[in-house]
Write a protein that holds these residues in place. Structure first.
Motif, PDB file in Angstrom:
ATOM      1  N   GLU A 115       0.818  -1.213   0.000  1.00 27.97           N
ATOM      2  CA  GLU A 115       0.000   0.000   0.000  1.00 27.97           C
ATOM      3  C   GLU A 115       0.851   1.262   0.000  1.00 27.97           C
ATOM      4  O   GLU A 115       0.552   2.227  -0.708  1.00 27.97           O
ATOM      5  CB  GLU A 115      -0.947  -0.004   1.208  1.00 27.97           C
ATOM      6  N   GLU A 116       1.909   1.279   0.796  1.00 32.70           N
ATOM      7  CA  GLU A 116       2.739   2.478   0.871  1.00 32.70           C
ATOM      8  C   GLU A 116       3.450   2.734  -0.453  1.00 32.70           C
ATOM      9  O   GLU A 116       3.626   3.870  -0.880  1.00 32.70           O
ATOM     10  CB  GLU A 116       3.756   2.347   2.002  1.00 32.70           C
ATOM     11  N   ILE A 117       3.875   1.647  -1.118  1.00 29.29           N
ATOM     12  CA  ILE A 117       4.553   1.800  -2.402  1.00 29.29           C
ATOM     13  C   ILE A 117       3.561   2.238  -3.480  1.00 29.29           C
ATOM     14  O   ILE A 117       3.848   3.112  -4.292  1.00 29.29           O
ATOM     15  CB  ILE A 117       5.231   0.475  -2.810  1.00 29.29           C
ATOM     16  N   LEU A 118       2.370   1.624  -3.478  1.00 31.64           N
ATOM     17  CA  LEU A 118       1.396   1.902  -4.530  1.00 31.64           C
ATOM     18  C   LEU A 118       0.765   3.277  -4.392  1.00 31.64           C
ATOM     19  O   LEU A 118       0.534   3.966  -5.383  1.00 31.64           O
ATOM     20  CB  LEU A 118       0.296   0.839  -4.519  1.00 31.64           C
ATOM     21  N   PHE A 119       0.472   3.654  -3.147  1.00 33.23           N
ATOM     22  CA  PHE A 119      -0.314   4.860  -2.973  1.00 33.23           C
ATOM     23  C   PHE A 119       0.432   5.966  -2.224  1.00 33.23           C
ATOM     24  O   PHE A 119       0.147   7.145  -2.420  1.00 33.23           O
ATOM     25  CB  PHE A 119      -1.617   4.513  -2.240  1.00 33.23           C
ATOM     26  N   GLU A 266      -1.183  -9.426  13.506  1.00 37.22           N
ATOM     27  CA  GLU A 266      -2.017  -9.211  14.695  1.00 37.22           C
ATOM     28  C   GLU A 266      -2.935  -8.008  14.562  1.00 37.22           C
ATOM     29  O   GLU A 266      -3.958  -7.932  15.251  1.00 37.22           O
ATOM     30  CB  GLU A 266      -1.132  -9.056  15.935  1.00 37.22           C
ATOM     31  N   SER A 267      -2.589  -7.079  13.699  1.00 41.54           N
ATOM     32  CA  SER A 267      -3.454  -5.908  13.522  1.00 41.54           C
ATOM     33  C   SER A 267      -4.790  -6.275  12.881  1.00 41.54           C
ATOM     34  O   SER A 267      -5.727  -5.470  12.884  1.00 41.54           O
ATOM     35  CB  SER A 267      -2.750  -4.845  12.676  1.00 41.54           C
ATOM     36  N   ASN A 268      -4.884  -7.494  12.321  1.00 39.39           N
ATOM     37  CA  ASN A 268      -6.149  -7.955  11.736  1.00 39.39           C
ATOM     38  C   ASN A 268      -7.116  -8.508  12.785  1.00 39.39           C
ATOM     39  O   ASN A 268      -8.307  -8.644  12.494  1.00 39.39           O
ATOM     40  CB  ASN A 268      -5.890  -9.047  10.693  1.00 39.39           C
ATOM     41  N   PHE A 269      -6.617  -8.810  13.967  1.00 37.71           N
ATOM     42  CA  PHE A 269      -7.461  -9.471  14.967  1.00 37.71           C
ATOM     43  C   PHE A 269      -8.577  -8.531  15.423  1.00 37.71           C
ATOM     44  O   PHE A 269      -8.365  -7.351  15.696  1.00 37.71           O
ATOM     45  CB  PHE A 269      -6.632  -9.909  16.175  1.00 37.71           C
ATOM     46  N   ASN A 270      -9.787  -9.114  15.497  1.00 38.98           N
ATOM     47  CA  ASN A 270     -10.971  -8.390  15.950  1.00 38.98           C
ATOM     48  C   ASN A 270     -11.263  -7.154  15.085  1.00 38.98           C
ATOM     49  O   ASN A 270     -11.730  -6.130  15.571  1.00 38.98           O
ATOM     50  CB  ASN A 270     -10.814  -7.960  17.416  1.00 38.98           C
ATOM     51  N   GLN A 271     -10.992  -7.277  13.773  1.00 40.13           N
ATOM     52  CA  GLN A 271     -11.194  -6.132  12.885  1.00 40.13           C
ATOM     53  C   GLN A 271     -12.113  -6.439  11.709  1.00 40.13           C
ATOM     54  O   GLN A 271     -12.720  -5.530  11.146  1.00 40.13           O
ATOM     55  CB  GLN A 271      -9.846  -5.651  12.330  1.00 40.13           C
ATOM     56  N   LEU A 373      -6.945   6.031   6.301  1.00 38.31           N
ATOM     57  CA  LEU A 373      -6.370   6.467   7.565  1.00 38.31           C
ATOM     58  C   LEU A 373      -6.774   5.532   8.696  1.00 38.31           C
ATOM     59  O   LEU A 373      -5.958   5.196   9.566  1.00 38.31           O
ATOM     60  CB  LEU A 373      -6.822   7.902   7.873  1.00 38.31           C
ATOM     61  N   ALA A 374      -8.049   5.092   8.671  1.00 39.50           N
ATOM     62  CA  ALA A 374      -8.504   4.154   9.691  1.00 39.50           C
ATOM     63  C   ALA A 374      -7.707   2.861   9.631  1.00 39.50           C
ATOM     64  O   ALA A 374      -7.354   2.275  10.665  1.00 39.50           O
ATOM     65  CB  ALA A 374      -9.997   3.875   9.512  1.00 39.50           C
ATOM     66  N   LYS A 375      -7.410   2.417   8.397  1.00 39.63           N
ATOM     67  CA  LYS A 375      -6.617   1.200   8.234  1.00 39.63           C
ATOM     68  C   LYS A 375      -5.210   1.388   8.808  1.00 39.63           C
ATOM     69  O   LYS A 375      -4.657   0.469   9.443  1.00 39.63           O
ATOM     70  CB  LYS A 375      -6.541   0.861   6.744  1.00 39.63           C
ATOM     71  N   LYS A 376      -4.620   2.547   8.635  1.00 39.11           N
ATOM     72  CA  LYS A 376      -3.279   2.797   9.175  1.00 39.11           C
ATOM     73  C   LYS A 376      -3.289   2.786  10.696  1.00 39.11           C
ATOM     74  O   LYS A 376      -2.351   2.284  11.331  1.00 39.11           O
ATOM     75  CB  LYS A 376      -2.756   4.135   8.651  1.00 39.11           C
ATOM     76  N   PHE A 377      -4.348   3.316  11.281  1.00 36.60           N
ATOM     77  CA  PHE A 377      -4.448   3.264  12.740  1.00 36.60           C
ATOM     78  C   PHE A 377      -4.613   1.828  13.224  1.00 36.60           C
ATOM     79  O   PHE A 377      -4.046   1.435  14.249  1.00 36.60           O
ATOM     80  CB  PHE A 377      -5.618   4.128  13.218  1.00 36.60           C
ATOM     81  N   GLN A 378      -5.397   1.036  12.494  1.00 40.19           N
ATOM     82  CA  GLN A 378      -5.581  -0.366  12.859  1.00 40.19           C
ATOM     83  C   GLN A 378      -4.266  -1.130  12.817  1.00 40.19           C
ATOM     84  O   GLN A 378      -3.980  -1.957  13.681  1.00 40.19           O
ATOM     85  CB  GLN A 378      -6.587  -1.021  11.923  1.00 40.19           C
ATOM     86  N   LYS A 379      -3.448  -0.869  11.801  1.00 40.23           N
ATOM     87  CA  LYS A 379      -2.187  -1.593  11.626  1.00 40.23           C
ATOM     88  C   LYS A 379      -1.055  -0.969  12.432  1.00 40.23           C
ATOM     89  O   LYS A 379       0.097  -1.380  12.318  1.00 40.23           O
ATOM     90  CB  LYS A 379      -1.813  -1.623  10.135  1.00 40.23           C
ATOM     91  N   LYS A 380      -1.396   0.078  13.210  1.00 42.77           N
ATOM     92  CA  LYS A 380      -0.396   0.765  14.037  1.00 42.77           C
ATOM     93  C   LYS A 380       0.742   1.339  13.190  1.00 42.77           C
ATOM     94  O   LYS A 380       1.914   1.288  13.577  1.00 42.77           O
ATOM     95  CB  LYS A 380       0.144  -0.179  15.116  1.00 42.77           C
ATOM     96  N   LYS A 381       0.379   1.860  12.016  1.00 42.95           N
ATOM     97  CA  LYS A 381       1.362   2.492  11.152  1.00 42.95           C
ATOM     98  C   LYS A 381       1.061   3.976  10.950  1.00 42.95           C
ATOM     99  O   LYS A 381       1.640   4.624  10.082  1.00 42.95           O
ATOM    100  CB  LYS A 381       1.386   1.796   9.784  1.00 42.95           C
ATOM    101  N   ALA A 382       0.162   4.516  11.748  1.00 42.02           N
ATOM    102  CA  ALA A 382      -0.214   5.916  11.612  1.00 42.02           C
ATOM    103  C   ALA A 382       0.859   6.804  12.233  1.00 42.02           C
ATOM    104  O   ALA A 382       1.696   6.356  13.037  1.00 42.02           O
ATOM    105  CB  ALA A 382      -1.563   6.167  12.278  1.00 42.02           C
ATOM    106  N   GLY A 536      -2.268   5.640  20.159  1.00 44.18           N
ATOM    107  CA  GLY A 536      -3.099   4.605  20.747  1.00 44.18           C
ATOM    108  C   GLY A 536      -4.508   5.103  21.028  1.00 44.18           C
ATOM    109  O   GLY A 536      -5.500   4.402  20.763  1.00 44.18           O
ATOM    110  N   ILE A 537      -4.613   6.325  21.543  1.00 46.19           N
ATOM    111  CA  ILE A 537      -5.937   6.907  21.802  1.00 46.19           C
ATOM    112  C   ILE A 537      -6.668   7.154  20.486  1.00 46.19           C
ATOM    113  O   ILE A 537      -7.861   6.865  20.351  1.00 46.19           O
ATOM    114  CB  ILE A 537      -5.797   8.216  22.599  1.00 46.19           C
ATOM    115  N   ALA A 538      -5.949   7.677  19.495  1.00 46.88           N
ATOM    116  CA  ALA A 538      -6.567   7.945  18.191  1.00 46.88           C
ATOM    117  C   ALA A 538      -7.065   6.667  17.546  1.00 46.88           C
ATOM    118  O   ALA A 538      -8.089   6.657  16.853  1.00 46.88           O
ATOM    119  CB  ALA A 538      -5.566   8.638  17.268  1.00 46.88           C
ATOM    120  N   GLY A 539      -6.358   5.535  17.784  1.00 45.34           N
ATOM    121  CA  GLY A 539      -6.786   4.264  17.219  1.00 45.34           C
ATOM    122  C   GLY A 539      -8.140   3.807  17.717  1.00 45.34           C
ATOM    123  O   GLY A 539      -8.795   2.984  17.069  1.00 45.34           O
ATOM    124  N   GLY A 540      -8.567   4.324  18.849  1.00 44.00           N
ATOM    125  CA  GLY A 540      -9.880   3.970  19.368  1.00 44.00           C
ATOM    126  C   GLY A 540     -11.026   4.610  18.601  1.00 44.00           C
ATOM    127  O   GLY A 540     -12.197   4.282  18.857  1.00 44.00           O
TER     128      GLY A 540
END
Length: 899
Positions: A115-119, A266-271, A373-382, A536-540
């Motif tokens: 994703e980072e390379i493509l977009f 692990e960022s996919n868990f419960n998502q 952006l939501a996906k980046k927060f989920q994957k902890k790459k924001a 971490g707070i923003a990820g919520g």
């Protein structure tokens, strides 16, 4: 890095010292392609073989790529050419050998690692998803189990249904979902597998075979317990979900989970969210209809976006809006109430020009891609920059809502229900988020495009900030030098000269810059723990981010519909949507929305009328280039736009809901797949005959051209008769078989239409008007004249046409024959007519002969011998036999063939 069958490999197995020495000398992020893949890269991407170098004693072809070239190449491979891509990275051991390992990979249906390379910092305007298909035969039926996954949007879907030999329902599902890749279990029945693979490839999917063992539900419940989103108050029990009853579909989901390696992140868990895909919610479209109606852009479109329906309608200002529009176009609605709701919203935006413009030109363009952006927060790459983007979007929302609330039209309440009220509730959830960002981020530094935690949060941060400010002040002071002092001074190193000044460096500036950079690095290191806490707070807030994104996307698409409808060369009109059972489609002055946007074209509109039990099957005849294909396509596009909830290019439109739009338009050989033009026609037509209902819109163009004239005509007649009498759906059938127009005499719901043209001795003028009745002639030779065929070829074609009686209803002098030639043709026609009359007479007499077995010794009578001799000398052509009555032909076929 090589791309054998679309696979990038970083490096090769070459272990020579020369290669290692060369590799160590390469700059960071340098890539290479080898072997056949290097040849492909040189040919398809660089368009020259000069870029190829040869490495090692085996002279392995190699192409080197910079980081920029690598990124652009990967985009092309994955998004356009649909290759799989793998990147291998080497780790040097003891300076002698290299350990190569797979670092990251991607395929058209799985772009998460790229994703980072493509977009990069660009918004994702296209969604990527994939399916897996399992086929099970049960008592002669084919049960299809389909699993769907979108790793970017964290969605899983299941669908299970019975299908026919042509996999028509599967094809319709593929059109609706628009996946890029499909997994199939290996080892299936070869014939069935090849037929299924053909359907998938015709729909533009990359087919990937996987082991049958991966299509197993053994651990699926356990896997879903980890992947699916459950509220804290819910009990985690995937086995109780209703989707689990679709066993074959869940087998396909299991294969997708393994292929996408979802459990390895692990960022996919419960998502993820799991849902059932309902085929009955949307209009069925086959792949041929998508091509025929030009719904999606193609590589040959060039810079003219209006050559496809998606390009025409895409005036969206947000990336989620663009993705939703592409999804909607392939999912026209069947629910009358939902269609009317969309039309009401579009009407509100058309009536209120100010609101439409301020939304499109101001508010919407300021909203980032919240889904991504939501996906980046989920994957902890924001990053802090991503936090600020969300903050900016939330800050702009009240202005957008205020504009919507000011609308006082007849549909203002609907805008409140669909957009304003849900958004207000969501924004209340973000009040704490806004306070956090304002309290933690250094807003002054954001103006310099630096995203940092405020120095007030920590004494050490405050010290670093003070030091950085002092250094920055010193740097500015050092820069404020007179240009004359710098010229011819050895202490200064000129970099370049510009109109607004001179770029230079000196020892003092370099030292200050180094100190500033060190202080900034120390600041960033000190703020790490605070940054992690903020992120971490923003990820919520991921879930409300996604909901806001969905609402904004819907608003963006409907505003785009209104913009296109209001700004067309002739404004579109609101269609009158009727229930399915009404059986009525009446379009006045219908136009093709894409064609009318082309420069230097004054589009000629035309009408069409379908009415249940009265006129349901239209046969359209006329010259090539006369507009038959454009006419039938325009009707299909208008109906599709109406069921999208968009205004339509007509002066008035009454449209009953259709359950499917099916097409057989144009075909090309596919030599690599072993499919001829005619076979492609037959496969598409067979799918239509099995899928269509009396509520379907069927578009057929030039059926039967891929075989002999008589076979083609016979098939066209039989297929037309079946559609008109058995299916009884709405059908537009364009053809050059003028004999097919006789069907209107036999079936009352069949109507003849023709496109008009004016001819003179040396010219053909196409009028593009569709009128009732049959076209009275063919214009093939006139078209050949327009193409500047040699004169002698044209004259010979006219003579042969007259001999074959293709022009039997035209005055022979009209086609340019001389007097003697005309007389000769007339004489041949007279002889043939006399012969036909004699045949008719003798066959009439044959009917009176008792049908008793003749003795083997009994010879034909003298009269029959004389008749035989007489007709044989006249050389009556055998192809005239189709004029005879079928029962009598069967009786006398053996004797007649002697003629």
């Amino acid at each position: 890095m090589g791309i054998s069958e679309g696979c990038f490999i970083f490096g090769d197995s070459i272990q020579e010292q020369g290669f290692l020495a060369f590799y160590r000398s390469l700059p960071e992020d340098y890539y290479t392609v080898h072997g056949d893949d290097a040849l492909l890269m040189a040919k398809d991407f660089f368009k020259t073989m000069a870029v190829i170098k040869y490495w090692g004693h085996k002279k392995v072809e190699s192409v080197s790529l910079s980081k920029l070239n690598f990124e652009s190449t990967v985009r092309d491979l994955l998004l356009i050419k649909q290759y799989r891509v793998e990147v291998y990275v080497s780790r040097i051991k003891s300076g002698k050998t290299s350990d190569w390992s797979l670092s990251y990979k991607a395929s058209p249906g799985n772009l998460t690692q790229f994703e980072e390379i493509l977009f990069g910092n660009n918004d994702m305007s296209a969604a990527a998803g994939m399916i897996a298909v399992k086929v099970v035969s049960d008592d002669g039926n084919k049960i299809i189990g389909v699993g769907y996954a979108d790793a970017t949007l964290r969605k899983l879907g299941v669908c299970e249904f019975v299908d026919n030999e042509q996999f028509s329902n599967l094809e319709a599902l593929i059109v609706q979902l628009s996946p890029k890749e499909c997994l199939l279990p290996s080892g299936d029945n070869l014939t069935e597998f090849s037929r299924l693979k053909e359907v998938l490839e015709r729909s533009g999917l990359l087919v990937t075979e996987r082991k049958r063992g991966e299509f197993s539900t053994k651990d699926i419940a356990q896997d879903l317990d980890r992947l699916l989103y459950f509220k804290k108050t819910d009990q985690i029990n995937s086995a109780a979900l209703p989707e689990m009853d679709k066993q074959h579909a869940m087998c396909s989901v299991a294969a997708l989970i393994k292929y996408l390696e979802l459990l390895g992140d692990e960022s996919n868990f419960n998502q993820f969210k799991l849902s059932t895909i309902d085929l009955s919610l949307y209009v069925k479209l086959d792949a041929a209809a998508v091509r025929a109606l030009n719904l999606m852009p193609n590589a040959n479109e060039g810079g003219n976006k209006c050559q496809s329906v998606l390009g025409l309608l895409n005036k969206c200002r947000t990336a989620p809006g663009q993705r939703l529009l592409a999804q909607w176009i392939k999912q026209p609605l069947l629910d009358v109430n939902r269609i009317k709701e969309r039309l009401n919203i579009v009407t509100a935006f058309i009536d209120d020009t100010t609101l439409r413009q301020i939304l499109q030109e101001d508010h919407l363009r300021r909203i980032p891609d919240l889904q991504r952006l939501a996906k980046k927060f989920q994957k902890k790459k924001a990053t802090l920059q991503d936090c600020y983007k969300v903050y900016q979007a939330i800050q702009n929302m009240p202005l957008l809502l205020d504009s919507l609330e000011k609308h006082d039209g007849s549909h203002s309440q609907l805008l409140m229900e669909v957009f304003t009220n849900p958004m207000k509730e969501l924004l209340m959830d973000f009040s704490k988020y806004q306070e956090m960002i304002e309290a933690t981020l250094d807003m002054d530094q954001i103006e310099n495009h630096e995203y940092m935690i405020k120095a007030d949060f920590d004494d050490t941060l405050r010290e670093y900030r003070t030091e950085m400010d002092k250094l920055e002040s010193s740097i500015k002071h050092q820069l404020n030098k007179d240009e004359k002092v710098m010229r011819n001074n050895k202490m200064y190193h000129m970099i370049d000269t510009k109109k607004d000044g001179v770029r230079f460096r000196n020892t003092a500036l370099e030292e200050l810059n180094t100190e500033f950079r060190d202080a900034k690095l120390s600041y960033e290191e000190q703020q790490k723990s605070l940054v992690e806490e903020v992120l971490g707070i923003a990820g919520g807030y991921v879930e409300p981010m996604q909901v806001i994104s969905d609402i904004i996307a819907q608003l963006d698409v409907l505003v785009s519909f209104a913009h296109v409808s209001a700004n067309a060369p002739i404004p579109y009109v609101r269609p009158n949507i009727l229930e399915t059972d009404c059986g009525l489609i009446k379009l006045k002055e219908a136009r093709h929305p894409c064609l009318e946007m082309q420069d230097d074209i004054a589009f000629i509109p035309n009408d069409v009328s379908f009415e249940k039990d009265k006129e349901m099957f239209h046969i359209i005849t006329g010259p090539n280039m006369g507009g038959k294909s454009t006419y039938i396509r325009s009707i299909g596009v208008v109906v599709l736009l109406a069921q999208l909830g968009c205004y339509v290019p007509c002066s008035s439109a009454d449209i009953s809901i259709v359950d499917s739009i099916l097409a057989r338009v144009g075909a090309g050989d596919s030599t690599l797949k072993g499919v001829s033009t005619f076979m492609s026609e037959m496969l598409e037509t067979a799918s239509i005959l099995r899928t269509a209902t009396n509520k379907s819109l069927i578009i057929v163009d030039e059926l039967g051209r891929g075989t002999s004239t008589y076979d083609g005509f016979g098939l066209a007649w039989a297929i037309s008769q079946y559609i008109a009498t058995n299916i009884r759906g709405y059908c537009l059938f364009a053809t050059h078989f003028h004999e097919l127009t006789a069907l209107a005499d036999a079936i009352p719901t069949v109507t003849n239409l023709h496109v008009t043209a004016l001819t003179t001795e040396n010219s053909l003028t196409l009028l593009y008007r569709v009128k009732p009745g049959v076209c009275d002639q063919s214009f093939g030779i006139h078209v050949a004249e327009l193409a500047h065929f040699p004169k002698h070829v044209i004259e010979f074609a006219k003579r042969k046409a007259c001999e074959l009686e293709d022009y039997q209803n035209i005055s022979l002098t009209d086609v340019g024959l001389s007097g003697s030639e005309e007389e000769a043709v007339k004489k041949r026609k007279t002889i043939k007519q006399e012969g036909e009359q004699l045949i008719s007479e003798i066959l009439t007499k044959f009917k009176s002969i008792p049908l008793f077995p003749l003795s083997a010794k009994k010879r034909p009578s003298k009269r029959l011998k004389n008749l035989n001799r007489k007709y044989k000398n006249m050389r009556i052509p055998t192809y005239r036999m189709y004029l005879l009555e079928e029962p009598f032909v069967n009786c006398c076929k053996g004797y007649i063939m002697k003629f």
